[in-house]
Design a protein around this motif. Structure first.
Motif, PDB file in Angstrom:
ATOM      1  N   LEU A 152       0.878  -3.702   4.129  1.00  0.00           N
ATOM      2  CA  LEU A 152       1.433  -2.546   3.440  1.00  0.00           C
ATOM      3  C   LEU A 152       2.893  -2.333   3.825  1.00  0.00           C
ATOM      4  CD1 LEU A 152       0.649  -0.233   1.517  1.00  0.00           C
ATOM      5  CD2 LEU A 152       0.030   1.119   3.525  1.00  0.00           C
ATOM      6  N   ALA A 153       3.189  -2.442   5.117  1.00  0.00           N
ATOM      7  CA  ALA A 153       4.569  -2.259   5.575  1.00  0.00           C
ATOM      8  C   ALA A 153       5.465  -3.385   5.075  1.00  0.00           C
ATOM      9  CB  ALA A 153       4.604  -2.192   7.100  1.00  0.00           C
ATOM     10  N   ALA A 154       4.936  -4.618   5.051  1.00  0.00           N
ATOM     11  CA  ALA A 154       5.738  -5.749   4.588  1.00  0.00           C
ATOM     12  C   ALA A 154       6.140  -5.579   3.131  1.00  0.00           C
ATOM     13  CB  ALA A 154       4.966  -7.052   4.777  1.00  0.00           C
ATOM     14  N   GLU A 155       5.263  -4.990   2.329  1.00  0.00           N
ATOM     15  CA  GLU A 155       5.594  -4.747   0.919  1.00  0.00           C
ATOM     16  C   GLU A 155       6.785  -3.808   0.795  1.00  0.00           C
ATOM     17  OE1 GLU A 155       4.675  -5.903  -1.844  1.00  0.00           O
ATOM     18  OE2 GLU A 155       2.787  -6.972  -1.495  1.00  0.00           O
TER      19      GLU A 155
ATOM     20  N   THR B  87       4.749   3.910   4.353  1.00  0.00           N
ATOM     21  CA  THR B  87       3.991   5.056   3.856  1.00  0.00           C
ATOM     22  C   THR B  87       2.548   4.644   3.616  1.00  0.00           C
ATOM     23  OG1 THR B  87       5.971   5.936   2.770  1.00  0.00           O
ATOM     24  CG2 THR B  87       3.843   6.812   2.058  1.00  0.00           C
ATOM     25  N   LYS B  88       1.632   5.429   4.146  1.00  0.00           N
ATOM     26  CA  LYS B  88       0.205   5.195   3.932  1.00  0.00           C
ATOM     27  C   LYS B  88      -0.452   6.521   3.593  1.00  0.00           C
ATOM     28  CE  LYS B  88      -4.011   3.491   6.162  1.00  0.00           C
ATOM     29  NZ  LYS B  88      -4.615   2.958   7.409  1.00  0.00           N
ATOM     30  N   GLU B  89      -1.103   6.555   2.444  1.00  0.00           N
ATOM     31  CA  GLU B  89      -1.774   7.767   1.980  1.00  0.00           C
ATOM     32  C   GLU B  89      -0.806   8.951   1.990  1.00  0.00           C
ATOM     33  OE1 GLU B  89      -5.092   8.116   4.583  1.00  0.00           O
ATOM     34  OE2 GLU B  89      -6.186   6.442   3.675  1.00  0.00           O
ATOM     35  N   GLU B  90       0.423   8.684   1.483  1.00  0.00           N
ATOM     36  CA  GLU B  90       1.476   9.689   1.338  1.00  0.00           C
ATOM     37  C   GLU B  90       1.942  10.257   2.681  1.00  0.00           C
ATOM     38  OE1 GLU B  90       0.130  12.622  -1.406  1.00  0.00           O
ATOM     39  OE2 GLU B  90       0.168  11.257  -3.121  1.00  0.00           O
ATOM     40  N   LYS B  91       1.676   9.544   3.759  1.00  0.00           N
ATOM     41  CA  LYS B  91       2.142   9.961   5.084  1.00  0.00           C
ATOM     42  C   LYS B  91       3.045   8.879   5.657  1.00  0.00           C
ATOM     43  CE  LYS B  91      -1.946  12.719   6.284  1.00  0.00           C
ATOM     44  NZ  LYS B  91      -3.059  12.886   7.263  1.00  0.00           N
ATOM     45  N   LYS B  92       4.100   9.316   6.338  1.00  0.00           N
ATOM     46  CA  LYS B  92       5.019   8.374   6.964  1.00  0.00           C
ATOM     47  C   LYS B  92       4.378   7.830   8.240  1.00  0.00           C
ATOM     48  CE  LYS B  92       8.501   8.704   4.103  1.00  0.00           C
ATOM     49  NZ  LYS B  92       8.951   7.535   3.307  1.00  0.00           N
ATOM     50  N   ARG B  93       4.340   6.522   8.357  1.00  0.00           N
ATOM     51  CA  ARG B  93       3.775   5.869   9.532  1.00  0.00           C
ATOM     52  C   ARG B  93       4.794   4.869  10.072  1.00  0.00           C
ATOM     53  NH1 ARG B  93      -1.888   6.491   9.248  1.00  0.00           N
ATOM     54  NH2 ARG B  93      -2.251   8.461   8.141  1.00  0.00           N
TER      55      ARG B  93
END
Length: 471
Positions: free
Chosen positions: A143-146, A88-94
């Motif tokens: 961010l994804a690794a977290e 999730t980045k800026e409340e959007k699923k990526r």
């Protein structure tokens, strides 16, 4: 003829990469990597057979896939290739694609095949529209690794550069917490106006990638590249397409990449710098880090059964009427599971959730023999029984034939307690991973309760001892 020579060279490279990738088929995603290489090879052969002349054909996908293969061959304990992770980045699923997952899942690798000069130009804000800075991609990896810890620790992120990286970029990546490998190339600020050669280079969307080195422009590395770089008339579009010189992770990432391309670099270009490869120094791949220790073990139903089964306590020398039990007995004779399980549990706290214990006791009442029930009582005295309390990511799983509410409760409770779950339920582990949830697990082979069925089983004849051959 020059273009045909370049095409022949690239076809040879693609064929070699495909052979090497096929040897990596044991890892998850190996078939996907081979499929991408076959697509590249098919494209190159198609335009080769069309007798394209005088065009500069540059397959950036081949450059990237070559870097992926090299990384997979060089790293230890590779478990996946081209694995897609959601975040999730800026409340959007990526989503993003990790080129190589190594060290048993504890190392995420981004393999970069582009030249250091092109990467540095993009970082300076001098790339083409849609070019993404490696620095921006690194932030997304972190961010994804977290969001995808393994053994309750964030996977390390490594950017492996196979055509070099500038020292300032490597320094910035390491400041962010990303490990770097490859040739580190120092830079020097250029005074005055930019040379025409660089402007020409940066204006090519899919053409040659000439890096600025020293006081001039780095020439093509081979006669074929020099000939291919000459201006020529483009063949029909349906026969030849020009690949952009980029190293996008995968098709899954392209949409997010286009959306975020403007945010990866500053609004104003940085001062122009030159890269001097004569002063470069290599940075090797990092050594594998020891896996994080975990002092708490969560036992699921299949593990509780295996720990008390008659099969794991000397009763495996039988052929049962049930084929599955006969197969488990044969497996136990070949590779006993109890010693493996005991070694893993040694010195650790044991827990089980209420759902697992309830189901275990119900199976024990129905199928368990007297000795199996005695062993079960002794085992449960060592186990702390906790209430069912699945973690939020477990509750978000979509139920299916492989993802049952009971499994969600058992694995999810272990996840909430930061425990390693011991299990023989590979089906659930795979299904959860397909939904983006990778649990910390210790997998073993299953062993059922068999004591109650031994009375009608047939003993396995012990093979005679081999006699010594007289000399």
């Amino acid at each position: 003829m020059a273009t045909q020579a370049v095409l022949s060279e690239r076809v040879g490279v693609a064929e070699d990469l495909l052979r090497r990738a096929e040897r990596l088929s044991g890892a998850e995603g190996g078939a996907k990597l081979c499929g991408k290489l076959r697509s590249e090879l098919k494209f190159l052969r198609r335009i080769q057979s069309a007798h394209v002349r005088g065009a500069h054909v540059h397959s950036s996908n081949l450059t990237h896939l070559s870097a992926v293969v090299q990384s997979a061959e060089s790293l230890q304990n590779v478990v996946a290739l081209l694995r897609v992770y959601n975040y999730t980045k800026e409340e959007k699923k990526r989503s993003l694609t990790v080129d190589v997952v190594a060290d048993g899942g504890l190392l995420w690798v981004k393999a970069v095949g582009r030249k250091a000069e092109a990467l540095h130009a993009v970082w300076q804000g001098r790339g083409q529209f849609g070019d993404r800075s490696v620095i921006g991609q690194a932030g997304e990896f972190l961010l994804a690794a977290e969001e995808h810890p393994l053994h309750y620790a964030r996977p390390r992120v490594l950017f492996a550069f196979y055509n070099g990286v500038s020292v300032p970029m490597a320094t910035e990546l390491e400041r962010m917490g990303v490990e770097v490998s490859g040739e580190l190339i120092p830079t020097a600020t250029m005074q005055g106006e930019e040379p025409e050669e660089e402007e020409e280079e940066e204006s090519e969307a899919g053409g040659r990638e000439q890096g600025i080195v020293g006081n001039g422009v780095h020439p093509p590395h081979s006669e074929q590249e020099q000939a291919a770089a000459a201006p020529s008339q483009r063949p029909p579009e349906e026969l030849l397409q020009f690949y952009r010189d980029s190293d996008q992770d995968s098709d899954q990432d392209s949409h997010d990449s286009a959306l975020d391309s403007d945010s990866d670099s500053d609004s104003a270009p940085r001062p122009l710098t030159l890269l001097d490869r004569s002063l470069s120094c290599p940075r090797p791949l990092p050594a594998p880090a020891p896996p994080p220790s975990c002092a708490l073990v969560n036992l699921d139903v299949s593990t509780l059964l295996s720990l008390v089964s008659s099969l794991t306590h000397g009763g495996c020398g039988l052929a049962f009427r049930e084929a599955v039990l006969t197969e488990q007995a044969a497996d136990e004779r070949r590779a006993p599971v109890l010693p493996q399980m005991e070694r893993f549990m040694a010195g650790k706290e044991l827990m089980a959730c209420a759902a697992a214990v309830t189901d275990f006791q119900e199976i024990l009442r129905t199928l368990g023999g007297a000795k199996e029930k005695e062993r079960a009582q002794a085992l449960l005295r060592r186990v702390a029984v906790v209430t069912d309390q699945p973690s939020p990511r477990s509750l978000a799983l979509t139920p299916s034939a492989a993802v049952s509410p009971r499994s969600i409760a058992i694995f999810g409770t272990g996840d909430a307690h930061h425990a390693v779950t011991m299990t023989a339920n590979r089906k659930f582990v795979r299904a959860a991973a397909n939904q983006g949830v990778h649990y910390s697990v210790f997998l073993h082979e299953p062993r059922a309760l068999t004591e109650g069925k031994e009375w009608r089983a047939t003993p396995i004849a012990t093979p005679p001892e081999p006699t010594a051959t007289p000399t």
